[in-house]
Structures are given as C-alpha cells and as structure tokens.
Write an enzyme that holds these catalytic residues in place. Structure first.
Site, PDB file in Angstrom:
ATOM      1  N   GLU A 177       0.828  -1.217   0.000  1.00  0.00           N
ATOM      2  CA  GLU A 177       0.000   0.000   0.000  1.00  0.00           C
ATOM      3  C   GLU A 177       0.858   1.261   0.000  1.00  0.00           C
ATOM      4  O   GLU A 177       0.533   2.239  -0.676  1.00  0.00           O
ATOM      5  CB  GLU A 177      -0.950   0.004   1.206  1.00  0.00           C
ATOM      6  N   HIS A 235     -11.522  -5.117   8.473  1.00  0.00           N
ATOM      7  CA  HIS A 235     -12.175  -4.963   7.167  1.00  0.00           C
ATOM      8  C   HIS A 235     -13.437  -4.121   7.302  1.00  0.00           C
ATOM      9  O   HIS A 235     -14.383  -4.292   6.554  1.00  0.00           O
ATOM     10  CB  HIS A 235     -12.529  -6.329   6.569  1.00  0.00           C
TER      11      HIS A 235
END
Lengths: 322, 345
Positions: free
Chosen positions: A59, A126
C-alpha cells in the site's frame, strides 16, 4: 434500468478512463479478469489495456507510485482493497501527498478510493472508517458519498481536482443502494445536501449513516416530529454554513458518524456549531459514533457497535424532549 | 540473467581516470566548500534547524547527478549536495532554503535538505526514509504512459533507509514495474549513532539486489573513478532497458548525522578502515599523481567555488524571510475547496 452505488463507481471509472488519457487505476486485483475484491473495476482492464494495473500488496508503494505519476502529469486512482489497509500508506498519504503542494507548489492530483465502513462479519480489519484521520491532516480533500448519484459524480470530480482526494466509498451501500439512472448533473464538493427537510431537529451525517438518519426521520415523523437530515457529502471541506442554517431552523443538533468516537467529524461539527451557532441552539448538541473498541466480527456485536436507526432514534427523542 | 554482486577490488595502482573525473571533482569541491560554509553559519547561529552535510560521500553523490540527462528523474537524499548540484540545482536554492529566504523553492515552508524542484524532475524528499523510491517509480511509469523515450530515474538512499518497509516495497514495485531505475545506496556505516551490526544482519547489502530482481554492484565510495565507472555503468544499463540497478557504495560519514552531532560514537578502529578515507583528498591525490591539473588550476577552482558560494549566501542573506501574518496559509491548490474552519488569526 437500475444502477447500484458500486456500479456507479465502476461507471465513473470507465468514463474517466475513456475521457482522460492521464487516468490509470492501480490497486490489488483491479486488473486482469478479476476486477477488484468488490468488482469495482470489473471489465475495465480488458476495455482499457495497460491502464488498470494489479499492484503487489504494497500500500505504501502503491500510493508513492501514484504520487510520482501525478507529479509527472498523470491522474492515478488508487484502489485500497479495504480502507483499513490504507493505514499502511498513511505516510505517503499524509506526509508526502498531503504536504507536497504546500512545500513545493506542485500539486499532487491523486485519488485514493477507500472501501469503507462495516458490513456483517467483517471484523476489526475490514470495517474501518478512516475519514477523520485523513480530514485531520492538511492538504487532503475527503469525500464521503452517501448516494448513487454522489458516488458517480464525486468520483469524477475527485479525479479532476488538482489536490489529493481520499474518496471514502461505503461497502454497505455497494449493493443496497440503487438509482434509476446515472446523474447528468452534480453538486459541487464542499456543499452539503439537505437529504430531508424538517424543523424540530437537525441530524448531520455522511456516508451510510445518512440512510440510518433518514430511517429515523421517517420513524419519528409518525410520532409527530419533523427531522431535518443533512448529508455532508464531503467531510473536508466541511460545509459549516449549511449545517448552521439547518440548526437555525431546528434549534437542535445531533451528529452521527460510523467511525470511532474520540475526536473526528462529529466532534468537529459540534465544535463549529458551538463556536459559531451557540445562540441558535435550544439544547446541548449531541453526537453518536461507534463504540470505542475495535470493530467486532459477530453480527450481534457488530450491530451493537455502530449507531443504527434504533439508537439514533432514542438519542433523537431524548434531544427533542429537552 | 541477473548478475550477482561483484566484490570490490583492492586499491590498485593509479589507473587512467574516468573521462569525467575532473568535472565530477569540481562538483565535489564546490560541495565541500559550500557545506563547510553552511557549517560555520550554523555554528554562528545564522541557520535555524539543522545542517546535514555529505562529507565523505561527495564522490558517490557527484557521480549520481553527473550521468543524468534532461528528462531524467532524480530523488536525492540527505547527503547528496554534490549530486543535486551536478544535476542542476542552483546554489541559491540551497542557501535560500538553509537561510530561510521567502524566495527559495521551499519559501521557508520547509528547510535544509528537504527541498526540491519536482517540476524540474528533482524530487523533494520527505524525512521518512524509503518513501521516495516508489515516488520515483511512479514518475517513471508516468513517463512510460506518456510515451517518452530515453529516460531513467536515480534514487539515493543510505544503509539506514534500506531497513525501512517503504524501501522494501519500493524496490519490489520497481522491479515488478520494470522501470529504468538506479538506486544508489551509500553505506556510511552509521544510522545516526547506530553501527551496521544493529542495522542489518545480511552478509552484504548488495546481495539483496538479486532477491528483488535488481542487478547489484558494490562500490568503493572513496574512489571517484570507481564511482563514475560503476554508477555511470548502471545508468547506462538502466537506459538500455536492463532490470533496475542497485549500487551499494561503502564510505564513512565524515561528520555527525547533523552538525548538532559530534559523532563521538565513531570508533577509532572505524576511522582506520579503507572506506574511511576522505574521497575528496583521495581525488586530489589522484590529480597530483596523474598530473591531471596543476596547483594553480586547483587554486583557481577553489577560489571560483568559494566565490560562487559566497555570492549565493550573500544573496540569500539579503532576502526577506517569510512572515506569519503575510503567509498564504493554504495547503490546497484548489482554493475553493479549502475548508473554512476557524484557525489562529
């Protein structure tokens, strides 16, 4: 024809790729035939060869790469697989993208898409809503679309903006929310929307919580209360004027956000109304956020962790009695 | 096929110097002159913040800047004044940034080595080490998207920065994207005060190259000809479409981390190592041994460097500093999207 919030995001990206050669999409699993964890880029790699690229699970480097490409004139869209994982890229987003224009006078037009917020069974890693962290730092624009129309037009606007945009799309709305067609007109970023008019209480919200607030307004209408619902649309810039004008009409304010309670968007709204609109208030302003714990996995716990229509309605009734 | 590391050769008899030896030497000389002056300004209280110099690393750095062409991307780091100058950074950018002139590229908003001109392909480093590797990769991808030809990127790092997650991600993504990138890592043997044995445990940092899909080369960073040959070669290979290149140069940092640091932790044993030689003195010796320039010429170069530095400092010192009440406090280029929150007046 009906189009979902998720399809609107896909269509916006298709249009961006079609209309602007500078646009490319970078993220995990966005390329090939897969089209992303949520299929927000489904079919785009085939339609736009070489411009929808799978990235390694990196990322930090994904965003760094986007920054470099943007400095060199491209308009990258980075898809984080889940908003939660953007924490790995915080350094690039906050310290590199967010400071770049201020330091060097060279803007960084990147768009970072964050599939945000909770869905049942998704657990601590999540489900997060990161908008308050990004809004806290200078140099970033933070969008939180709550409707199919905004999901479409705001993403197109995000890519057009010369500054870094964190675009928080809500996963719960992906399939739940539908519109008849894609919009042809848009409301500019930085302008909040009155999602429902009322005169007794203002509920300020954004993203998926707008729909919880609308459900509460409907519920309380049957009890004789008219609730005004303000959808912030973007949390930075934050449209204080529309909020103040609403509070001027209702005299009562409740702010609802899905993210953690310490600080954040709801606290910011209340601070501004307290400082600039204290005289407008008939009761102390209130706010509701998720609990101050990590986000739980089990649906029973998850639904008790975040604000929902019942909790909001209870808080609203208490505020209306004051 | 990827090449594994080549071990550096021991000091040899003076070989003919690299054809750009004297050119590079003059950038080293200018840098040493400039940085010595910055240090004295700092000690005299005339520079706020810190001064971070590249003493002992000028040969590596000069070689980095020297082989880049117009259109190439350069991501210098803390100790890359020589490379920045060779790449084309005006001395005024340095003095204006250190002395806080409003007219510098950073306009007082950032200081010392955190400067750049991204619009001219010189990226502006952030303090978070390793972060600029992927940014360089992205800039190279953009050039490829735009159909540009004959460009490379060169990013500098130290052995300290090589231990960050960002560096790892950056190396990997560079190789995945197969961009024409050269990473020049200078092992100056200390991350601030921490010696190599607490920084990494691999046998040789250059061994990492093959693990990422880079071609790797070692380098004696005190030997200017070697720097020019090895870094020049890597630049050439990157331009020719070879995989990304990693060079690990060995030197000793001949200063503190910054000028606030007396580097008392550097051991005497360390100072006796071959890599502890001062690359500028070694180059001067080569010039004398091979009679590449006479004493008068050297003296003239020194004088010229001093004059340029003095002029850049004098100019910056005359310029107005930024002022809080006149500053444009706006972190966005899109002014109509600036959040209208109340801040300090």
């Amino acid at each position: 024809m009906s189009i979902t919030y998720l399809e609107a995001i896909r269509e916006a990206q298709a249009k961006l790729l079609r209309d602007d050669k500078r646009v490319f999409i970078y993220g995990q699993d966005v390329g090939g035939a897969f089209g992303g964890a949520f299929k927000a880029t489904k079919g785009l790699a085939k339609e736009f060869p070489g411009r929808v690229l799978n990235a390694p699970i990196s990322e930090d480097a994904m965003v760094g790469t986007a920054i470099g490409a943007a400095i060199e004139g491209m308009r990258p869209i980075v898809e984080m697989q889940f908003a939660d994982f953007s924490s790995i890229a915080l350094n690039q987003i906050l310290n590199n993208a967010g400071t770049h224009y201020w330091r060097t006078n060279v803007p960084v037009p990147i768009t970072i898409r964050l599939p945000s917020g909770g869905t049942k069974g998704s657990g601590p890693f999540h489900s997060q809503s990161m908008e308050s962290i990004y809004a806290h730092y200078p140099g970033l624009i933070v969008m939180t679309p709550a409707t199919v129309e905004d999901a479409y037009t705001m993403l197109i606007e995000a890519v057009a903006i010369d500054d870094p945009v964190v675009y928080c799309e809500h996963k719960y709305l992906y399939y739940h929310l539908k519109a008849d067609q894609l919009p042809t007109e848009s409301v500019p970023t930085g302008t909040a929307r009155i999602a429902r008019e009322g005169r007794d209480l203002t509920i300020v919200s954004y993203s998926a919580m707008v729909h919880e607030a609308l459900a509460v307004a409907e519920q309380l209408a049957s009890e004789g209360f008219e609730i005004e619902v303000v959808d912030l649309r973007s949390v930075k810039p934050l449209d204080t004027n529309t909020v103040l004008a609403s509070v001027a009409r209702t005299g009562r304010l409740l702010c609802v956000g899905e993210s953690f309670p310490w600080g954040g968007v709801t606290a910011e709204v209340i601070a501004r109304v307290g400082a600039e609109g204290f005289h407008l208030l008939d009761a102390a302003p209130q706010r509701l956020n998720a609990k101050d714990t990590p986000i739980p996995y089990h649906p029973n716990l998850w639904s008790a962790h975040r604000p929902n229509a019942n909790v909001i309605a209870r808080k609203a009734r208490a505020l209306l009695r004051e | 096929m990827l090449q594994t590391a080549q071990r550096q050769s021991k000091t040899k008899k003076p070989a003919p110097p690299h054809e750009r030896f004297l050119e590079a030497f003059r950038w080293m000389l200018l840098t040493r002159t400039l940085e010595e002056k910055l240090v004295s300004l700092y000690r005299g209280g005339l520079i706020t913040g810190g001064v971070y110099i590249g003493k002992g690393q000028e040969a590596v750095s000069a070689a980095c800047g020297l082989f880049l062409q117009k259109g190439d991307i350069f991501a210098p780091l803390i100790r890359d004044q020589a490379g920045r100058s060779a790449f084309g950074e005006p001395l005024l950018d340095v003095t204006r940034t250190y002395l806080g002139s409003r007219q510098g590229p950073m306009r007082g908003r950032d200081g010392n080595i955190h400067r750049g001109r991204p619009q001219d392909n010189q990226l502006a480093m952030v303090s978070h080490l390793g972060a600029m590797i992927s940014v360089t990769v992205g800039a190279l991808m953009a050039k490829r998207f735009k159909g540009e030809k004959d460009f490379i990127g060169l990013a500098c790092i130290g052995e300290g920065g090589m231990q960050t997650g960002a560096f790892h991600e950056g190396m990997n993504i560079a190789a995945v994207e197969q961009v024409p990138l050269v990473i020049v890592a200078t092992n100056n043997h200390y991350a601030y005060s921490t010696p190599n044995d607490r920084e990494f445990a691999c046998h040789d940092l250059v061994d990492r190259a093959i693990g990422y899909g880079f071609e790797g080369y070692n380098l004696d960073g005190t030997d200017l000809s070697g720097c020019l040959e090895v870094i020049g070669g890597a630049v050439k290979r990157a331009r020719a479409g070879r995989p990304p290149q990693l060079i690990v140069a060995s030197v000793l940092r001949l200063s503190g981390h910054g000028e606030h640091d007396d580097a008392s932790y550097v051991t005497e044993e360390m100072k006796r190592q071959p890599f502890a030689r001062d690359c500028l003195k070694v180059a001067e010796q080569t010039i004398a041994d091979l009679k590449l320039a006479d004493a008068d010429t050297l003296a003239a170069w020194r004088k010229e460097a001093a004059a340029k530095v003095d002029e850049a400092i004098a100019t910056a010192q005359k310029e107005a500093p930024p002022e809080g009440d006149k500053e444009d406090w706006c972190a966005l280029s899109t002014r109509d999207l600036v959040d209208q929150l109340e801040t300090i007046d």
